[in-house]
Structures are given as C-alpha cells and as structure tokens.
Motif scaffolding. Sequence first.
Motif, PDB file in Angstrom:
ATOM      1  N   THR A 229       0.849  -1.179   0.000  1.00  0.00           N
ATOM      2  CA  THR A 229       0.000   0.000   0.000  1.00  0.00           C
ATOM      3  C   THR A 229       0.892   1.238   0.000  1.00  0.00           C
ATOM      4  O   THR A 229       2.052   1.175   0.433  1.00  0.00           O
ATOM      5  CB  THR A 229      -0.927   0.021   1.234  1.00  0.00           C
ATOM      6  N   PRO A 230       0.395   2.366  -0.479  1.00  0.00           N
ATOM      7  CA  PRO A 230       1.252   3.555  -0.569  1.00  0.00           C
ATOM      8  C   PRO A 230       1.633   4.120   0.800  1.00  0.00           C
ATOM      9  O   PRO A 230       0.908   3.946   1.784  1.00  0.00           O
ATOM     10  CB  PRO A 230       0.400   4.552  -1.350  1.00  0.00           C
ATOM     11  N   ASP A 231       2.782   4.796   0.836  1.00  0.00           N
ATOM     12  CA  ASP A 231       3.214   5.497   2.039  1.00  0.00           C
ATOM     13  C   ASP A 231       2.317   6.718   2.245  1.00  0.00           C
ATOM     14  O   ASP A 231       1.789   7.288   1.281  1.00  0.00           O
ATOM     15  CB  ASP A 231       4.666   5.951   1.908  1.00  0.00           C
ATOM     16  N   LYS A 232       2.148   7.140   3.504  1.00  0.00           N
ATOM     17  CA  LYS A 232       1.287   8.272   3.841  1.00  0.00           C
ATOM     18  C   LYS A 232       2.019   9.203   4.788  1.00  0.00           C
ATOM     19  O   LYS A 232       3.020   8.828   5.395  1.00  0.00           O
ATOM     20  CB  LYS A 232       0.010   7.785   4.526  1.00  0.00           C
ATOM     21  N   LYS A 233       1.499  10.405   4.911  1.00  0.00           N
ATOM     22  CA  LYS A 233       2.023  11.359   5.884  1.00  0.00           C
ATOM     23  C   LYS A 233       0.850  11.872   6.693  1.00  0.00           C
ATOM     24  O   LYS A 233      -0.183  12.247   6.145  1.00  0.00           O
ATOM     25  CB  LYS A 233       2.728  12.519   5.186  1.00  0.00           C
ATOM     26  N   LYS A 234       1.000  11.872   8.017  1.00  0.00           N
ATOM     27  CA  LYS A 234      -0.051  12.306   8.925  1.00  0.00           C
ATOM     28  C   LYS A 234       0.449  13.521   9.682  1.00  0.00           C
ATOM     29  O   LYS A 234       1.627  13.595  10.044  1.00  0.00           O
ATOM     30  CB  LYS A 234      -0.384  11.161   9.876  1.00  0.00           C
ATOM     31  N   ALA A 235      -0.445  14.475   9.911  1.00  0.00           N
ATOM     32  CA  ALA A 235      -0.086  15.681  10.651  1.00  0.00           C
ATOM     33  C   ALA A 235      -1.082  15.895  11.778  1.00  0.00           C
ATOM     34  O   ALA A 235      -2.289  15.732  11.594  1.00  0.00           O
ATOM     35  CB  ALA A 235      -0.088  16.888   9.734  1.00  0.00           C
ATOM     36  N   ILE A 236      -0.563  16.250  12.947  1.00  0.00           N
ATOM     37  CA  ILE A 236      -1.387  16.627  14.088  1.00  0.00           C
ATOM     38  C   ILE A 236      -1.136  18.108  14.326  1.00  0.00           C
ATOM     39  O   ILE A 236       0.013  18.533  14.478  1.00  0.00           O
ATOM     40  CB  ILE A 236      -1.026  15.803  15.341  1.00  0.00           C
ATOM     41  N   VAL A 237      -2.214  18.894  14.308  1.00  0.00           N
ATOM     42  CA  VAL A 237      -2.079  20.339  14.508  1.00  0.00           C
ATOM     43  C   VAL A 237      -2.763  20.727  15.812  1.00  0.00           C
ATOM     44  O   VAL A 237      -3.832  20.228  16.136  1.00  0.00           O
ATOM     45  CB  VAL A 237      -2.669  21.140  13.323  1.00  0.00           C
ATOM     46  N   LYS A 238      -2.106  21.599  16.557  1.00  0.00           N
ATOM     47  CA  LYS A 238      -2.671  22.115  17.805  1.00  0.00           C
ATOM     48  C   LYS A 238      -3.139  23.537  17.542  1.00  0.00           C
ATOM     49  O   LYS A 238      -2.389  24.362  17.026  1.00  0.00           O
ATOM     50  CB  LYS A 238      -1.643  22.103  18.933  1.00  0.00           C
ATOM     51  N   LEU A 239      -4.392  23.803  17.927  1.00  0.00           N
ATOM     52  CA  LEU A 239      -4.972  25.120  17.707  1.00  0.00           C
ATOM     53  C   LEU A 239      -4.827  25.984  18.942  1.00  0.00           C
ATOM     54  O   LEU A 239      -4.673  25.481  20.064  1.00  0.00           O
ATOM     55  CB  LEU A 239      -6.457  24.992  17.343  1.00  0.00           C
ATOM     56  N   ALA A 240      -4.900  27.288  18.735  1.00  0.00           N
ATOM     57  CA  ALA A 240      -4.840  28.234  19.843  1.00  0.00           C
ATOM     58  C   ALA A 240      -6.098  28.101  20.689  1.00  0.00           C
ATOM     59  O   ALA A 240      -7.125  27.590  20.227  1.00  0.00           O
ATOM     60  CB  ALA A 240      -4.711  29.657  19.307  1.00  0.00           C
TER      61      ALA A 240
END
Length: 95
Positions: free
Chosen positions: A73-84
């Motif tokens: 399966t293809p490689d993926k990139k995950k991002a976790i963002v923290k909001l103000a």
Amino acid sequence: MRSYQDVLIRPVVSEKSMALLAENKYTFLVNPAANKVEIKHAVEKAFGVKVVDVWTMNIKGKTKRVGRTVGKTPDKKKAIVKLAEGHKIELFEGV
C-alpha cells in the motif's frame, strides 16, 4: 507554495484522534511532500483558525498479499495540529 486543497487530503477519524480533540489537537492526512509551514498555512486558510504547533509523521505502506502476488500500500504522511485557545474546527464536532 501549494494551495490548501493540494496539502490537506482528509481528516483522520479514529479513537486516538478523537481522544486528542480534548487537547485541541486535530489529525489530518496530508500530501507527503508538504512541510510543516505549508500544513500550518493550509489549516489556517481552510478553516479560519490559528495554529500553534504542527507534528508530522511518515507512515510506511503495509505489505499485502492476494494469492501469490505480493504488493504494497502507498506510504502516507499524517499531521497533528494544535490550535490556539478558543479555536475549534467545526468539521470534527459531533463525530
């Protein structure tokens, strides 16, 4: 710089990502070529919120078999963002 439609692929809805909502952290699948600055600008532009911090992780694709044929399966990139403080993304509310 890429537009936010090219950077953000989709939100991640899982038990772990829903638990992070209590800490005002939201999880997205993003373009593997995107960097933290592009991800921050994409989330701010797409949802009209203030991003404080961004964490990214590369996820290797899994090996899968169908009979004798072996694939990946293809490689993926995950991002976790923290909001103000005081900012929310309404897309995640009620999920």
